[in-house]
Design a protein around this motif. Structure first.
Motif, short mmCIF file in Angstrom:
data_model
loop_
_atom_site.label_atom_id
_atom_site.label_comp_id
_atom_site.label_asym_id
_atom_site.label_seq_id
_atom_site.Cartn_x
_atom_site.Cartn_y
_atom_site.Cartn_z
N LEU A 68 -18.86 72.27 65.39
CA LEU A 68 -19.87 73.00 64.45
C LEU A 68 -18.58 73.39 63.18
O LEU A 68 -17.97 73.43 62.78
CB LEU A 68 -20.59 74.34 64.86
CG LEU A 68 -21.15 74.98 63.73
CD1 LEU A 68 -21.63 73.65 62.72
CD2 LEU A 68 -21.80 75.99 64.37
N SER A 69 -17.57 73.79 65.24
CA SER A 69 -15.26 73.59 64.68
C SER A 69 -15.05 72.98 63.21
O SER A 69 -14.10 73.51 62.49
CB SER A 69 -15.37 74.30 65.26
OG SER A 69 -14.54 73.39 66.01
N HIS A 116 -12.11 80.21 70.60
CA HIS A 116 -12.23 78.99 69.55
C HIS A 116 -12.79 78.38 69.70
O HIS A 116 -13.33 77.16 69.36
CB HIS A 116 -10.70 78.22 69.02
CG HIS A 116 -9.57 78.40 68.41
ND1 HIS A 116 -8.89 79.49 68.81
CD2 HIS A 116 -10.23 78.44 67.67
CE1 HIS A 116 -7.48 79.66 68.37
NE2 HIS A 116 -9.30 79.57 66.93
N LYS A 117 -14.25 78.62 70.86
CA LYS A 117 -14.80 77.63 71.29
C LYS A 117 -15.95 77.71 70.44
O LYS A 117 -16.51 78.73 69.62
CB LYS A 117 -16.06 78.02 72.47
CG LYS A 117 -14.99 78.49 73.79
CD LYS A 117 -14.23 76.53 74.23
CE LYS A 117 -13.17 76.59 75.51
NZ LYS A 117 -12.97 75.86 75.87
N SER A 118 -16.67 76.79 70.34
CA SER A 118 -17.68 75.92 69.26
C SER A 118 -19.04 75.09 69.66
O SER A 118 -18.72 74.64 70.32
CB SER A 118 -16.78 75.47 68.05
OG SER A 118 -18.03 74.96 66.98
N PRO A 119 -20.04 75.81 69.07
CA PRO A 119 -21.09 74.78 70.05
C PRO A 119 -21.54 73.44 69.11
O PRO A 119 -20.47 73.39 68.52
CB PRO A 119 -22.50 76.00 69.33
CG PRO A 119 -21.78 77.13 68.13
CD PRO A 119 -21.09 77.02 68.70
N ILE A 120 -21.83 72.40 69.91
CA ILE A 120 -22.29 71.29 69.45
C ILE A 120 -23.86 70.96 68.66
O ILE A 120 -24.24 71.73 69.39
CB ILE A 120 -21.79 70.61 70.35
CG1 ILE A 120 -21.02 70.83 71.41
CG2 ILE A 120 -22.43 69.36 70.01
CD1 ILE A 120 -20.46 70.02 72.55
N ASP A 135 -28.93 73.95 66.91
CA ASP A 135 -29.27 73.27 66.27
C ASP A 135 -28.11 74.23 64.91
O ASP A 135 -27.71 75.73 65.12
CB ASP A 135 -30.65 73.93 64.93
CG ASP A 135 -31.20 74.74 64.75
OD1 ASP A 135 -30.75 76.03 63.97
OD2 ASP A 135 -30.93 75.22 66.38
N GLU A 136 -27.71 73.77 63.16
CA GLU A 136 -26.92 74.14 62.66
C GLU A 136 -26.81 75.61 62.34
O GLU A 136 -25.90 76.38 62.56
CB GLU A 136 -26.78 73.17 61.48
CG GLU A 136 -25.87 73.59 60.51
CD GLU A 136 -25.64 73.12 59.24
OE1 GLU A 136 -24.30 72.95 58.76
OE2 GLU A 136 -26.73 72.33 58.21
N GLN A 137 -28.90 75.77 61.73
CA GLN A 137 -28.44 76.86 61.66
C GLN A 137 -28.27 78.29 62.83
O GLN A 137 -27.57 79.02 62.63
CB GLN A 137 -30.13 77.24 61.12
CG GLN A 137 -30.26 79.05 60.59
CD GLN A 137 -31.99 79.32 60.56
OE1 GLN A 137 -32.85 77.80 60.77
NE2 GLN A 137 -32.20 80.50 60.74
N THR A 138 -28.44 77.75 64.29
CA THR A 138 -28.40 78.80 65.09
C THR A 138 -26.88 78.81 65.37
O THR A 138 -26.52 79.82 66.00
CB THR A 138 -29.10 78.33 66.17
OG1 THR A 138 -30.35 78.71 65.73
CG2 THR A 138 -29.05 79.16 67.88
N GLY A 139 -25.88 77.72 65.31
CA GLY A 139 -24.66 76.95 65.78
C GLY A 139 -23.88 77.96 65.08
O GLY A 139 -22.65 78.90 65.34
N LEU A 140 -24.33 78.53 63.67
CA LEU A 140 -23.49 79.20 62.44
C LEU A 140 -23.02 80.45 62.87
O LEU A 140 -22.82 81.31 62.24
CB LEU A 140 -23.65 78.54 61.29
CG LEU A 140 -23.94 77.43 60.41
CD1 LEU A 140 -24.17 77.16 59.61
CD2 LEU A 140 -22.25 77.26 60.22
N GLN A 141 -25.01 80.94 63.42
CA GLN A 141 -25.29 82.24 63.64
C GLN A 141 -24.53 82.80 64.57
O GLN A 141 -24.08 84.09 64.94
CB GLN A 141 -27.16 82.56 63.59
CG GLN A 141 -27.12 84.29 64.10
CD GLN A 141 -26.74 84.82 62.44
OE1 GLN A 141 -26.80 84.89 61.66
NE2 GLN A 141 -26.63 86.68 63.40
N LEU A 142 -24.20 82.03 65.47
CA LEU A 142 -23.50 82.36 66.59
C LEU A 142 -21.79 82.39 66.27
O LEU A 142 -21.42 83.23 66.67
CB LEU A 142 -23.66 80.96 68.05
CG LEU A 142 -24.50 81.23 68.81
CD1 LEU A 142 -24.91 79.57 69.51
CD2 LEU A 142 -24.97 81.87 69.55
#
Length: 154
Positions: free
Chosen positions: A127-128, A117-121, A15-22
């Motif tokens: 998310l990047s 530079h990896k980013s969660p989806i 989810d967005e909140q978890t992704g931003l925290q990551l």
């Protein structure tokens, strides 16, 4: 947080909140481990080892089997005064380690050239590629710099 993350063929999804925290955690990790002073000490240690090997080629292969304490003891006992000066500065006078961004002048060059530079989806989008994700990841890009380190004996 772990419960909200899952792996798919496309990558890490959450989810967005978890992704931003990551992403924030990735940036904090980079800021800690890519600290210019820590990298400078690592670069000075590499320089000391390189000089040690040039002077004492027969011990080059033994370093891979040595503990950190053994390696430091060998560097401290080196017959090369520059090696001894570098290791003594690292161990006993770290305040004399000077790190600067000036690309000209005296010193040993090192730099931060690569960041993760990896980013969660999130909802099918990296998310990047979102404004919030880009804002966080811009901090990573600002870490990429070239430095020089010097100590009085170099």
């Amino acid at each position: 947080m772990i419960k909200r993350i899952h792996c798919s063929e496309r990558g890490i999804e959450t989810d967005e909140q978890t992704g931003l925290q990551l992403l924030r955690l990735i940036v904090q990790d980079h800021e800690l481990f890519l600290s210019p002073l820590l990298l400078a000490v690592d670069r000075l240690l590499a320089e000391a080892i390189s000089l040690y090997w040039k002077y004492d080629e027969k011990n080059k292969n033994s370093f891979t089997e040595q503990t950190d304490a053994d390696m430091i003891a060998a560097l401290k006992a080196s017959q090369n005064s520059k090696v001894r000066d570098i290791i003594n500065t690292i161990l006993y006078q770290p305040e004399q380690i000077n790190v600067h961004q000036n690309s000209t002048g005296k010193g040993i060059s090192f730099g931060i050239r690569k960041v993760y530079h990896k980013s969660p989806i999130v909802n099918g989008t990296l998310l990047s590629e979102t404004a919030k994700g880009k804002e966080i990841l811009n901090r990573l890009e600002r870490l990429k710099k070239e430095y020089k380190v010097n100590i009085p004996s170099l």
